[in-house]
Design a protein around this motif. Structure first.
Motif, short mmCIF file in Angstrom:
data_model
loop_
_atom_site.label_atom_id
_atom_site.label_comp_id
_atom_site.label_asym_id
_atom_site.label_seq_id
_atom_site.Cartn_x
_atom_site.Cartn_y
_atom_site.Cartn_z
N SER A 198 0.82 -1.22 0.00
CA SER A 198 0.00 0.00 0.00
C SER A 198 0.85 1.27 0.00
CB SER A 198 -0.94 0.01 1.21
OG SER A 198 -0.20 -0.06 2.41
N ASP A 199 2.15 1.14 0.23
CA ASP A 199 3.03 2.31 0.16
C ASP A 199 3.31 2.71 -1.28
OD1 ASP A 199 3.24 2.54 2.91
OD2 ASP A 199 5.00 1.23 3.02
N SER A 200 3.21 1.74 -2.19
CA SER A 200 3.49 2.04 -3.60
C SER A 200 2.23 2.38 -4.40
CB SER A 200 4.20 0.85 -4.26
OG SER A 200 3.40 -0.31 -4.22
N LYS A 201 1.06 1.91 -3.94
CA LYS A 201 -0.21 2.28 -4.56
C LYS A 201 -1.32 2.17 -3.53
CE LYS A 201 -0.74 -2.31 -6.70
NZ LYS A 201 -0.96 -3.03 -7.98
N ARG A 202 -2.31 3.06 -3.63
CA ARG A 202 -3.33 3.15 -2.59
C ARG A 202 -4.23 1.93 -2.56
NH1 ARG A 202 -5.39 7.32 -5.15
NH2 ARG A 202 -7.49 6.71 -4.52
N LEU A 203 -4.58 1.40 -3.72
CA LEU A 203 -5.54 0.31 -3.81
C LEU A 203 -4.97 -0.85 -4.61
CD1 LEU A 203 -8.73 2.41 -4.61
CD2 LEU A 203 -8.41 1.03 -2.56
N PRO A 204 -5.33 -2.08 -4.23
CA PRO A 204 -4.93 -3.22 -5.06
C PRO A 204 -5.68 -3.19 -6.38
CG PRO A 204 -6.43 -3.92 -3.32
CD PRO A 204 -6.11 -2.47 -3.05
N ASP A 205 -5.24 -4.03 -7.31
CA ASP A 205 -5.93 -4.15 -8.60
C ASP A 205 -5.96 -5.61 -9.00
OD1 ASP A 205 -3.38 -4.75 -9.70
OD2 ASP A 205 -3.01 -2.62 -10.11
N ILE A 206 -6.36 -5.86 -10.24
CA ILE A 206 -6.57 -7.23 -10.69
C ILE A 206 -5.30 -8.06 -10.59
CG2 ILE A 206 -6.06 -6.87 -13.14
CD1 ILE A 206 -9.15 -8.75 -11.82
N GLY A 207 -4.15 -7.42 -10.71
CA GLY A 207 -2.89 -8.15 -10.63
C GLY A 207 -2.51 -8.55 -9.22
N ASP A 208 -3.23 -8.05 -8.22
CA ASP A 208 -2.92 -8.36 -6.82
C ASP A 208 -3.81 -9.45 -6.23
OD1 ASP A 208 -0.85 -6.34 -6.35
OD2 ASP A 208 -2.47 -4.88 -6.64
N VAL A 209 -4.74 -9.98 -7.02
CA VAL A 209 -5.62 -11.04 -6.52
C VAL A 209 -4.79 -12.29 -6.22
CG1 VAL A 209 -7.55 -12.57 -7.09
CG2 VAL A 209 -7.61 -10.15 -7.77
N ARG A 210 -4.97 -12.86 -5.05
CA ARG A 210 -4.20 -14.04 -4.67
C ARG A 210 -4.74 -15.26 -5.39
NH1 ARG A 210 -3.59 -18.24 -1.01
NH2 ARG A 210 -5.58 -17.96 0.07
N LEU A 211 -3.88 -15.90 -6.18
CA LEU A 211 -4.27 -17.06 -6.96
C LEU A 211 -3.27 -18.19 -6.76
CD1 LEU A 211 -5.28 -15.33 -10.33
CD2 LEU A 211 -6.81 -16.23 -8.57
N PRO A 212 -3.55 -19.09 -5.81
CA PRO A 212 -2.67 -20.24 -5.63
C PRO A 212 -2.56 -21.07 -6.91
CG PRO A 212 -4.24 -20.05 -3.82
CD PRO A 212 -4.67 -19.09 -4.87
N ASN A 213 -3.65 -21.10 -7.69
CA ASN A 213 -3.66 -21.77 -8.99
C ASN A 213 -4.25 -20.83 -10.03
OD1 ASN A 213 -2.73 -24.54 -8.27
ND2 ASN A 213 -4.53 -24.47 -6.94
N LEU A 214 -3.87 -21.03 -11.27
CA LEU A 214 -4.24 -20.12 -12.34
C LEU A 214 -5.76 -20.06 -12.52
CD1 LEU A 214 -3.12 -18.30 -14.60
CD2 LEU A 214 -3.21 -20.30 -16.12
N VAL A 215 -6.29 -18.84 -12.63
CA VAL A 215 -7.70 -18.61 -12.92
C VAL A 215 -7.78 -17.53 -13.99
CG1 VAL A 215 -9.92 -17.79 -12.01
CG2 VAL A 215 -8.44 -19.20 -10.57
N ASP A 216 -8.67 -17.71 -14.95
CA ASP A 216 -8.87 -16.70 -15.99
C ASP A 216 -9.71 -15.57 -15.41
OD1 ASP A 216 -9.30 -15.18 -18.22
OD2 ASP A 216 -10.49 -16.69 -19.30
N LEU A 217 -9.04 -14.50 -14.97
CA LEU A 217 -9.76 -13.38 -14.37
C LEU A 217 -10.56 -12.60 -15.41
CD1 LEU A 217 -7.09 -12.15 -11.80
CD2 LEU A 217 -9.09 -13.59 -11.40
N GLY A 218 -10.34 -12.88 -16.67
CA GLY A 218 -11.14 -12.26 -17.72
C GLY A 218 -12.58 -12.74 -17.72
N LEU A 219 -12.88 -13.79 -16.95
CA LEU A 219 -14.26 -14.26 -16.83
C LEU A 219 -15.09 -13.32 -15.96
CD1 LEU A 219 -13.56 -18.08 -16.30
CD2 LEU A 219 -14.57 -17.01 -18.33
N PHE A 220 -14.41 -12.49 -15.16
CA PHE A 220 -15.11 -11.53 -14.32
C PHE A 220 -15.42 -10.28 -15.13
CE2 PHE A 220 -12.94 -14.27 -11.36
CZ PHE A 220 -13.88 -14.46 -10.36
#
Length: 237
Positions: A198-220
């Motif tokens: 949070s020191d480098s950017k105020r809010l998380p984004d799609i690249g910060d979603v925790r994914l233990p295994n690959l998920v196509d986030l384009g489905l959202f």
């Protein structure tokens, strides 16, 4: 100004008008807006945007959308998901909370704590706590769901914890197809990766979603990211 119908029904009405009258969708939306007391659809949308975050998100969800609600623990993602369901109840829509994290009693307490007036019946939010919750289970449970139903899954990563269930990528893909076929909007509460700074950017984004295994986030279709009392709602694609 109170609308004559929930925003999703007004959108559907405009789409039918455009098809039947062979006019552009934006013209049909403006006609609907004028019937609601606004000179054009953009002003009606601005009116909706001035409402609380959960109501704004509900107004922008289309039938069949997958929604991602992501943040660090304690930053309001579960609260947002439950408020979204209460807004759905207020719009007289079916609302279902699938949780692998809470007991039904815990979930009910959370819901009651969010009700600040008496125009919402919190008991109308269906709470499902079975250990069998998975894409297949959710699709069976919602097999009779009407268009406009809203469901929230608590939470994305926990769907991947039992080896007896398909991997989370397959489950999200299956739920995406189901949501589009049935016209159900499904929200996923999601964790954020520990690497988010949070020191480098105020809010998380799609690249910060925790994914233990690959998920196509384009489905959202849509996502809302929360941190330190701030939130950002966006289209994913």
């Amino acid at each position: 100004m109170k609308l004559s119908a929930p925003i999703f029904q007004l959108k559907r009405r405009a789409k039918l008008m455009a098809r039947h009258n062979n006019i552009a969708l934006h013209d049909a939306l403006d006609q609907i807006a004028r019937a609601e007391g606004f000179t054009q659809w953009s002003l009606l949308s601005s009116h909706i945007a001035a409402r609380p975050l959960s109501a704004t998100i509900l107004a922008r969800l289309d039938d069949g959308d997958l929604l991602l609600m992501a943040g660090r623990p304690g930053h309001g993602k579960t609260k947002l998901g439950l408020q979204l369901l209460l807004d759905a109840v207020r719009d007289d829509r079916r609302a279902v909370f699938f949780t692998l994290d809470f007991t039904e009693q815990q979930a009910r307490r959370h819901i009651q704590s969010l009700i600040i007036d008496h125009d919402i019946e919190g008991d109308r939010v269906e709470i499902v706590t079975s250990d069998e919750i998975s894409a297949d289970y959710i699709m069976r449970y919602l097999s009779d769901a009407k268009r406009g139903t809203v469901a929230v899954i608590d939470y994305l990563q926990i769907l991947d914890q039992q080896r007896s269930k398909p991997c989370v990528a397959e489950q999200v893909q299956a739920l995406s197809a189901f949501a589009q076929t049935r016209g159900v909007a499904i929200g996923f509460i999601s964790q954020i990766d520990r690497s988010f700074d949070s020191d480098s950017k105020r809010l998380p984004d799609i690249g910060d979603v925790r994914l233990p295994n690959l998920v196509d986030l384009g489905l959202f279709a849509k996502a809302c990211f929360l941190h330190n009392g701030e939130a950002q709602f966006q289209n994913v694609v």
